[in-house]
Design a protein around this motif. Structure first.
Motif, PDB file in Angstrom:
ATOM      1  N   SER A 146       0.821  -1.215   0.000  1.00 14.76           N
ATOM      2  CA  SER A 146       0.000   0.000   0.000  1.00 14.76           C
ATOM      3  C   SER A 146       0.861   1.274   0.000  1.00 14.76           C
ATOM      4  O   SER A 146       0.337   2.372  -0.113  1.00 14.76           O
ATOM      5  CB  SER A 146      -0.980  -0.011   1.175  1.00 14.76           C
ATOM      6  N   ASP A 147       2.180   1.109   0.116  1.00 14.93           N
ATOM      7  CA  ASP A 147       3.090   2.252   0.022  1.00 14.93           C
ATOM      8  C   ASP A 147       3.416   2.500  -1.456  1.00 14.93           C
ATOM      9  O   ASP A 147       4.203   1.794  -2.073  1.00 14.93           O
ATOM     10  CB  ASP A 147       4.367   1.941   0.817  1.00 14.93           C
ATOM     11  N   GLN A 148       2.767   3.518  -2.006  1.00 16.75           N
ATOM     12  CA  GLN A 148       2.884   3.755  -3.454  1.00 16.75           C
ATOM     13  C   GLN A 148       4.301   4.141  -3.874  1.00 16.75           C
ATOM     14  O   GLN A 148       4.688   3.975  -5.018  1.00 16.75           O
ATOM     15  CB  GLN A 148       1.910   4.862  -3.894  1.00 16.75           C
ATOM     16  N   LYS A 149       5.069   4.680  -2.940  1.00 16.78           N
ATOM     17  CA  LYS A 149       6.391   5.196  -3.305  1.00 16.78           C
ATOM     18  C   LYS A 149       7.495   4.138  -3.273  1.00 16.78           C
ATOM     19  O   LYS A 149       8.563   4.355  -3.817  1.00 16.78           O
ATOM     20  CB  LYS A 149       6.775   6.358  -2.369  1.00 16.78           C
ATOM     21  N   SER A 150       7.232   3.000  -2.590  1.00 16.89           N
ATOM     22  CA  SER A 150       8.350   2.059  -2.434  1.00 16.89           C
ATOM     23  C   SER A 150       8.490   1.144  -3.649  1.00 16.89           C
ATOM     24  O   SER A 150       7.519   0.702  -4.264  1.00 16.89           O
ATOM     25  CB  SER A 150       8.179   1.238  -1.155  1.00 16.89           C
ATOM     26  N   LEU A 151       9.759   0.859  -3.956  1.00 16.30           N
ATOM     27  CA  LEU A 151      10.062   0.007  -5.102  1.00 16.30           C
ATOM     28  C   LEU A 151       9.616  -1.431  -4.843  1.00 16.30           C
ATOM     29  O   LEU A 151       9.093  -2.104  -5.731  1.00 16.30           O
ATOM     30  CB  LEU A 151      11.572   0.061  -5.366  1.00 16.30           C
ATOM     31  N   ALA A 152       9.797  -1.890  -3.588  1.00 15.73           N
ATOM     32  CA  ALA A 152       9.375  -3.246  -3.248  1.00 15.73           C
ATOM     33  C   ALA A 152       7.851  -3.367  -3.399  1.00 15.73           C
ATOM     34  O   ALA A 152       7.344  -4.377  -3.902  1.00 15.73           O
ATOM     35  CB  ALA A 152       9.798  -3.604  -1.827  1.00 15.73           C
ATOM     36  N   GLY A 153       7.135  -2.322  -2.976  1.00 13.83           N
ATOM     37  CA  GLY A 153       5.684  -2.315  -3.141  1.00 13.83           C
ATOM     38  C   GLY A 153       5.298  -2.452  -4.607  1.00 13.83           C
ATOM     39  O   GLY A 153       4.403  -3.232  -4.963  1.00 13.83           O
ATOM     40  N   GLN A 154       6.008  -1.710  -5.448  1.00 13.48           N
ATOM     41  CA  GLN A 154       5.767  -1.799  -6.901  1.00 13.48           C
ATOM     42  C   GLN A 154       6.033  -3.218  -7.396  1.00 13.48           C
ATOM     43  O   GLN A 154       5.273  -3.765  -8.207  1.00 13.48           O
ATOM     44  CB  GLN A 154       6.679  -0.801  -7.631  1.00 13.48           C
ATOM     45  N   ALA A 155       7.108  -3.810  -6.892  1.00 11.78           N
ATOM     46  CA  ALA A 155       7.457  -5.172  -7.308  1.00 11.78           C
ATOM     47  C   ALA A 155       6.316  -6.139  -6.975  1.00 11.78           C
ATOM     48  O   ALA A 155       5.944  -6.980  -7.795  1.00 11.78           O
ATOM     49  CB  ALA A 155       8.746  -5.616  -6.617  1.00 11.78           C
ATOM     50  N   TYR A 156       5.742  -5.999  -5.783  1.00 20.15           N
ATOM     51  CA  TYR A 156       4.645  -6.887  -5.392  1.00 20.15           C
ATOM     52  C   TYR A 156       3.378  -6.616  -6.206  1.00 20.15           C
ATOM     53  O   TYR A 156       2.648  -7.543  -6.541  1.00 20.15           O
ATOM     54  CB  TYR A 156       4.359  -6.765  -3.891  1.00 20.15           C
ATOM     55  N   ARG A 157       3.130  -5.358  -6.498  1.00 19.80           N
ATOM     56  CA  ARG A 157       1.966  -5.051  -7.354  1.00 19.80           C
ATOM     57  C   ARG A 157       2.116  -5.723  -8.711  1.00 19.80           C
ATOM     58  O   ARG A 157       1.166  -6.288  -9.253  1.00 19.80           O
ATOM     59  CB  ARG A 157       1.802  -3.534  -7.521  1.00 19.80           C
ATOM     60  N   ASN A 158       3.328  -5.661  -9.259  1.00 19.16           N
ATOM     61  CA  ASN A 158       3.579  -6.300 -10.556  1.00 19.16           C
ATOM     62  C   ASN A 158       3.333  -7.808 -10.497  1.00 19.16           C
ATOM     63  O   ASN A 158       2.768  -8.394 -11.426  1.00 19.16           O
ATOM     64  CB  ASN A 158       5.029  -6.061 -10.999  1.00 19.16           C
ATOM     65  N   ILE A 159       3.782  -8.434  -9.402  1.00 14.51           N
ATOM     66  CA  ILE A 159       3.609  -9.887  -9.270  1.00 14.51           C
ATOM     67  C   ILE A 159       2.118 -10.229  -9.207  1.00 14.51           C
ATOM     68  O   ILE A 159       1.662 -11.176  -9.852  1.00 14.51           O
ATOM     69  CB  ILE A 159       4.361 -10.417  -8.036  1.00 14.51           C
ATOM     70  N   ALA A 160       1.366  -9.434  -8.440  1.00 16.74           N
ATOM     71  CA  ALA A 160      -0.086  -9.668  -8.358  1.00 16.74           C
ATOM     72  C   ALA A 160      -0.713  -9.572  -9.752  1.00 16.74           C
ATOM     73  O   ALA A 160      -1.556 -10.393 -10.124  1.00 16.74           O
ATOM     74  CB  ALA A 160      -0.728  -8.660  -7.411  1.00 16.74           C
ATOM     75  N   GLN A 161      -0.286  -8.594 -10.523  1.00 15.03           N
ATOM     76  CA  GLN A 161      -0.809  -8.444 -11.886  1.00 15.03           C
ATOM     77  C   GLN A 161      -0.484  -9.659 -12.746  1.00 15.03           C
ATOM     78  O   GLN A 161      -1.323 -10.141 -13.488  1.00 15.03           O
ATOM     79  CB  GLN A 161      -0.206  -7.194 -12.550  1.00 15.03           C
ATOM     80  N   ARG A 162       0.755 -10.140 -12.641  1.00 15.63           N
ATOM     81  CA  ARG A 162       1.159 -11.297 -13.457  1.00 15.63           C
ATOM     82  C   ARG A 162       0.366 -12.533 -13.065  1.00 15.63           C
ATOM     83  O   ARG A 162      -0.067 -13.296 -13.934  1.00 15.63           O
ATOM     84  CB  ARG A 162       2.662 -11.563 -13.300  1.00 15.63           C
ATOM     85  N   ILE A 163       0.170 -12.744 -11.767  1.00 16.83           N
ATOM     86  CA  ILE A 163      -0.626 -13.892 -11.325  1.00 16.83           C
ATOM     87  C   ILE A 163      -2.028 -13.786 -11.901  1.00 16.83           C
ATOM     88  O   ILE A 163      -2.638 -14.767 -12.312  1.00 16.83           O
ATOM     89  CB  ILE A 163      -0.673 -13.947  -9.774  1.00 16.83           C
ATOM     90  N   ASP A 164      -2.502 -12.569 -11.985  1.00 17.35           N
ATOM     91  CA  ASP A 164      -3.854 -12.301 -12.484  1.00 17.35           C
ATOM     92  C   ASP A 164      -3.908 -12.281 -14.017  1.00 17.35           C
ATOM     93  O   ASP A 164      -4.909 -11.881 -14.597  1.00 17.35           O
ATOM     94  CB  ASP A 164      -4.332 -10.968 -11.910  1.00 17.35           C
ATOM     95  N   GLY A 165      -2.826 -12.703 -14.648  1.00 17.12           N
ATOM     96  CA  GLY A 165      -2.847 -12.910 -16.097  1.00 17.12           C
ATOM     97  C   GLY A 165      -2.415 -11.733 -16.952  1.00 17.12           C
ATOM     98  O   GLY A 165      -2.552 -11.777 -18.179  1.00 17.12           O
ATOM     99  N   GLU A 166      -1.879 -10.683 -16.326  1.00 19.85           N
ATOM    100  CA  GLU A 166      -1.423  -9.554 -17.138  1.00 19.85           C
ATOM    101  C   GLU A 166       0.066  -9.664 -17.436  1.00 19.85           C
ATOM    102  O   GLU A 166       0.833 -10.182 -16.630  1.00 19.85           O
ATOM    103  CB  GLU A 166      -1.703  -8.234 -16.417  1.00 19.85           C
ATOM    104  N   ASP A 167       0.446  -9.138 -18.566  1.00 19.19           N
ATOM    105  CA  ASP A 167       1.834  -9.175 -18.985  1.00 19.19           C
ATOM    106  C   ASP A 167       2.494  -7.854 -18.576  1.00 19.19           C
ATOM    107  O   ASP A 167       2.250  -6.827 -19.199  1.00 19.19           O
ATOM    108  CB  ASP A 167       1.883  -9.352 -20.517  1.00 19.19           C
ATOM    109  N   VAL A 168       3.270  -7.877 -17.505  1.00 21.80           N
ATOM    110  CA  VAL A 168       3.910  -6.645 -17.034  1.00 21.80           C
ATOM    111  C   VAL A 168       5.423  -6.800 -17.146  1.00 21.80           C
ATOM    112  O   VAL A 168       5.958  -7.835 -16.743  1.00 21.80           O
ATOM    113  CB  VAL A 168       3.599  -6.384 -15.542  1.00 21.80           C
ATOM    114  N   PRO A 169       6.116  -5.807 -17.690  1.00 21.22           N
ATOM    115  CA  PRO A 169       7.578  -5.922 -17.758  1.00 21.22           C
ATOM    116  C   PRO A 169       8.204  -5.966 -16.367  1.00 21.22           C
ATOM    117  O   PRO A 169       7.651  -5.426 -15.410  1.00 21.22           O
ATOM    118  CB  PRO A 169       8.010  -4.658 -18.522  1.00 21.22           C
TER     119      PRO A 169
END
Ligand SMILES: Nc1ncnc2c1ncn2[C@@H]1O[C@H](COP(=O)(O)OP(=O)(O)OP(=O)(O)O)[C@@H](O)[C@H]1O
Ligand SMILES: [Mg+2]
Lengths: 92, 266
Positions: free
Chosen positions: B220-243
């Motif tokens: 939920s910390d929008q500024k952290s890089l690790a937070g971004q990394a986890y958001r990306n993983i959630a997207q990939r699990i959910d079937g999206e193609d994220v770089p």
């Protein structure tokens, strides 16, 4: 050649290269699931065959699972290496 | 029909629980119904990492032994719509659970929830077998260190033997500075050695410790890089193609030159 030229500029072996080499070696053993007993079995079978033709120093026979450069020199592949000291060749 | 995903590693302390907490929250933020299952029986932790420790009433073993209904054991996370925790039993050991019970529980969860993420205990004993037996997919967490990678390789082998094919790899705690100096294996190095596809890379980030102290997922910390990394993983699990995140932006002169000349640089 070009690679050598570049490696001239890079530092002595970085620890990550050592980590990679050690890991690759240990994983070959892990994945092959070879136990010392298994290698002992291979060793005694090989010995049986070879002693029919050659006099070998059985106590010094050494057999290992290791890695070597592939034929084309591109990659590293697992290899079974046997070091068999010969005493004499039996004449028929 | 939902999906059950087990997060496992072999080696302890590499970030399974942190992954489950953050990726699960990320999926809930994408409007999915999500259960975070703590399968680390006897070493309950996910409740604490999620900040839900004071709301635990029943646990997983209570459910499988019929002392309560599944929905009574699920702790609803009031901060994130659709997010639930199924806590581990704390006063029991790993033998309290049988594989058949776990399979049945996963079937029940699959019907009701889009994603169930299972937090697997460390090791490859009974607790590991129970955690993976009901899963559809597996994510293997490792760090770029020799012992963690070795254990990950072992676990990948075991998962494949259990018909959980194509596990995906999550490389945690990457320290870009060390990778640049050649003193830590890079993402490529680890990926090549383990020969499985990546689901994500997470930098080493001290904010994770801070957020764990507070019981708030870092996602939920929008500024952290690790937070971004986890958001990306959630997207990939959910079937999206994220770089993948580019953690190693500044590659240095020699590396760029080698790349320009097409020389393999691993
Ligand atoms: N990317 C990261 N950056 C910094 N610290 C991290 C990171 N990931 C995990 N940690 C820290 O590492 C420690 C272990 O993490 P975690 O509890 O998630 O591991 P685990 O695999 O679940 O451990 P166990 O095997 O004991 O269940 C925690 O203190 C956590 O805050
Ligand atoms: Mg844990």
């Amino acid at each position: 050649m070009i690679l050598d030229f570049f490696s001239f500029f890079t530092r002595p072996k970085a620890s990550k290269e050592i980590a990679k080499e050690r890991l690759k070696l240990v994983l070959i053993h892990d994945r092959a699931n070879v136990s010392p007993q298994f290698l002992e079995m291979i060793k005694s079978e090989i010995m049986k065959v070879i002693t029919n033709y050659i006099d070998i120093d059985e106590s010094a026979l050494d057999i290992q699972l290791t890695r070597t450069k592939s034929e084309d020199g591109e990659s590293i592949v697992p290899a079974l290496v046997a070091n068999i000291p010969i005493k004499s060749i039996k004449q028929k | 029909m939902g999906e059950v995903i087990v997060i496992t590693s072999g080696k302890g302390g590499v970030g399974k629980t942190t992954t489950v907490a953050n990726v699960g929250t990320g999926l809930a933020l994408r409007n999915k119904k999500v259960v975070l299952m703590d399968a680390d029986i006897g070493l309950r932790n996910l409740d604490l990492v999620m900040g839900l420790e004071n709301r635990v009433v029943f646990d997983l073993v209570d459910v499988v032994e019929g002392r309560c209904k599944l929905r009574n054991a699920l702790v609803k996370d009031k901060r994130f719509e659709g997010l639930f925790l199924l806590p581990a039993a704390q006063t029991r050991d790993k033998t309290a659970l049988k594989p058949e019970q776990m399979i049945k529980l996963c079937e029940e969860l699959r019907k009701e929830y889009d994603y169930t993420l299972i937090d697997c205990p460390a090791g490859i004993e009974q607790g590991f077998h129970n955690a993976v037996v009901g899963a559809d997919r597996a994510i293997v967490v490792t760090t770029p260190e020799v012992s963690a990678v070795r254990d990950a390789d072992r676990v990948i082998g075991l998962l494949e033997a259990k018909e959980l094919r194509n596990p995906r790899l999550l490389i945690n705690r990457i320290r870009v500075e060390m990778v640049k100096r050649g003193e830590m294996m890079s993402i490529e190095d680890v990926k090549d050695i383990l020969a499985v596809d990546l689901i994500g890379i997470v930098p080493d980030d001290e904010k994770i410790v801070v957020s764990t102290n507070r019981g708030e997922p870092i996602i939920s910390d929008q500024k952290s890089l690790a937070g971004q990394a986890y958001r990306n993983i959630a997207q990939r699990i959910d079937g999206e193609d994220v770089p993948f995140l580019n953690l190693e932006d500044d590659e240095g002169f020699v590396f760029k030159l080698k790349k320009l000349l097409g020389i393999k640089t691993t």
